[in-house]
Design an enzyme around this catalytic site. Structure first.
Site, short mmCIF file in Angstrom:
data_model
loop_
_atom_site.label_atom_id
_atom_site.label_comp_id
_atom_site.label_asym_id
_atom_site.label_seq_id
_atom_site.Cartn_x
_atom_site.Cartn_y
_atom_site.Cartn_z
CB SER A 19 26.19 36.71 33.64
OG SER A 19 24.66 36.69 33.42
CE1 TYR A 42 28.65 36.12 28.55
CE2 TYR A 42 26.49 35.93 29.60
CZ TYR A 42 27.47 36.53 29.54
OH TYR A 42 27.72 37.78 30.20
N1 LIG Z 1 27.15 44.45 30.13
C1 LIG Z 1 26.34 43.90 30.85
O1 LIG Z 1 24.99 44.11 31.12
C2 LIG Z 1 26.78 42.42 31.33
C3 LIG Z 1 25.79 41.56 32.00
C4 LIG Z 1 26.38 40.33 32.31
C5 LIG Z 1 27.65 39.99 32.36
N2 LIG Z 1 28.50 41.06 31.72
C6 LIG Z 1 30.00 40.58 31.67
O2 LIG Z 1 30.53 41.72 32.11
C7 LIG Z 1 32.00 41.72 31.73
C8 LIG Z 1 32.08 43.11 30.83
O3 LIG Z 1 30.93 43.31 29.94
P1 LIG Z 1 31.07 44.32 28.88
O4 LIG Z 1 29.32 44.65 28.37
O5 LIG Z 1 31.72 45.49 28.98
O6 LIG Z 1 31.48 43.53 27.72
P2 LIG Z 1 32.44 43.84 26.44
O7 LIG Z 1 32.14 42.59 25.30
O8 LIG Z 1 32.12 45.37 25.90
O9 LIG Z 1 33.82 43.66 27.18
C9 LIG Z 1 34.67 42.45 27.29
C10 LIG Z 1 35.98 42.90 26.79
O10 LIG Z 1 37.03 41.64 27.07
C11 LIG Z 1 38.03 41.72 25.85
N3 LIG Z 1 38.21 40.42 25.59
C12 LIG Z 1 37.31 39.48 25.30
N4 LIG Z 1 38.20 38.38 25.17
C13 LIG Z 1 39.35 38.71 25.32
C14 LIG Z 1 40.61 37.77 25.23
N5 LIG Z 1 40.49 36.56 24.63
N6 LIG Z 1 41.73 38.42 25.71
C15 LIG Z 1 41.58 39.56 26.02
N7 LIG Z 1 40.63 40.65 26.29
C16 LIG Z 1 39.33 39.89 25.71
C17 LIG Z 1 37.25 42.60 24.81
O11 LIG Z 1 38.24 43.04 23.99
C18 LIG Z 1 36.36 43.51 25.55
O12 LIG Z 1 37.16 44.76 25.59
C19 LIG Z 1 31.85 40.53 30.50
O13 LIG Z 1 32.42 39.41 31.05
C20 LIG Z 1 30.37 40.28 30.48
O14 LIG Z 1 30.07 38.76 30.06
C21 LIG Z 1 28.15 42.31 31.12
#
Ligand SMILES: NC(=O)c1ccc[n+]([C@@H]2O[C@H](COP(=O)([O-])OP(=O)(O)OC[C@H]3O[C@@H](n4cnc5c(N)ncnc54)[C@H](O)[C@@H]3O)[C@@H](O)[C@H]2O)c1
Length: 249
Positions: free
Chosen positions: A134, A148
């Site tokens: 991130s 985080y």
């Molecule tokens: N959406 C954004 O704007 C944004 C911004 C910064 C970083 N991110 C990063 O991008 C990635 C995806 O983001 P998102 O918004 O789609 O998040 P999200 O929370 O929708 O998706 C995360 C996925 O990881 C899975 N997961 C979590 N822990 C797990 C585990 N122990 N075992 C197996 N699966 C597991 C969850 O079930 C989920 O499907 C994440 O790492 C998030 O931190 C997203």
């Protein structure tokens, strides 16, 4: 579009909006996709349910993929979570710190530990690992969820070390520094808190969310041989946020 023809790609955290978009993009680029998540899902040519913080489940998942499909070329580590109890360190419990670090950093350690040996054994040896981080890993933030941000900074350093360590083996390891990507969860946060989006948009140089197509396209590029000279780095996917100093008009 054919960036990933014949490549076997594991997408970890595939049930999420970004994970699903990346899995779809990989498939459109010709890949065979294994979607992995702790939740029930239907993403990928082959779907796996596994808790990626559990070492035995991670190891078994990779062993099974290679037993079935004979090779592994790409690992996209998308999994992660945010926790409402994760605020200032002064207010965050040790349990929240551990939960956040397990899901965002330890899971990537385990995925690399048990997945990369298969990349090294694939003929011809090589492959690409992309880890989700991130922009919060690159800046100090007054309002960050600090556990985080620290976990994502750990992902960046793990990526840098592994990328350099493996550079001559043809396994590349990169991270993406996501800025705000438009997902239903992101939207819901701002819908619950009217005004918060306007305050933030001032500091987003492009003044908008990134799209799922932009996110998945960048990750497909990093997965592909077209990015063959890029390793050990964290690619900003943030509309310029980490490079900007902005003053409200
Ligand atoms: N959406 C954004 O704007 C944004 C911004 C910064 C970083 N991110 C990063 O991008 C990635 C995806 O983001 P998102 O918004 O789609 O998040 P999200 O929370 O929708 O998706 C995360 C996925 O990881 C899975 N997961 C979590 N822990 C797990 C585990 N122990 N075992 C197996 N699966 C597991 C969850 O079930 C989920 O499907 C994440 O790492 C998030 O931190 C997203």
């Amino acid at each position: 579009m054919s960036l990933l023809v014949d490549k076997v790609c594991v997408v970890n955290g595939a049930a999420s909006t970004i994970g699903r978009a990346v899995a779809d993009r990989f498939a459109r680029e010709g890949a065979f996709v294994i979607g992995v998540d702790k939740d029930d899902h239907t993403v990928g040519n082959h779907t796996v349910r596994a808790d990626l913080t559990d070492e035995s489940q991670v190891q078994a998942m990779y062993d099974d993929v290679v037993d079935r499909y004979g090779r592994l070329d790409v690992i996209y580590n998308n999994m992660g979570l945010m926790d409402r109890g994760d605020q200032s360190v002064l207010d965050t419990s040790l349990q929240t710190w551990r939960t956040v670090h397990d899901a965002n950093l330890t899971s990537i350690f385990l995925s690399c530990k048990h997945g990369i040996p298969h990349l090294l054994n694939t003929e011809p040896s090589g492959g690409s690992v992309i880890n989700s981080a991130s922009f919060l890993a690159a800046v100090g933030s007054a309002t960050a969820p600090m556990a985080y941000a620290a976990a994502k900074a750990g992902v960046v350093q793990l990526t840098r070390d592994l990328g350099v360590h493996l550079a001559r083996s043809k396994v590349r390891v990169n991270a993406v520094l996501f800025g705000p990507i438009e997902t239903p969860d992101q939207r819901a946060v701002f819908d619950r808190n009217p005004g918060a989006l306007e305050k933030r948009l001032v500091h987003w140089p492009m003044g908008r969310f990134g799209t799922l197509e932009e996110a998945s396209g960048t990750i497909a590029f990093l997965a592909s041989d077209d990015s063959g000279f890029i390793t050990a780095t964290a690619v900003p996917l943030d509309g310029g946020i980490t490079e900007a100093f902005t003053v409200p008009e």
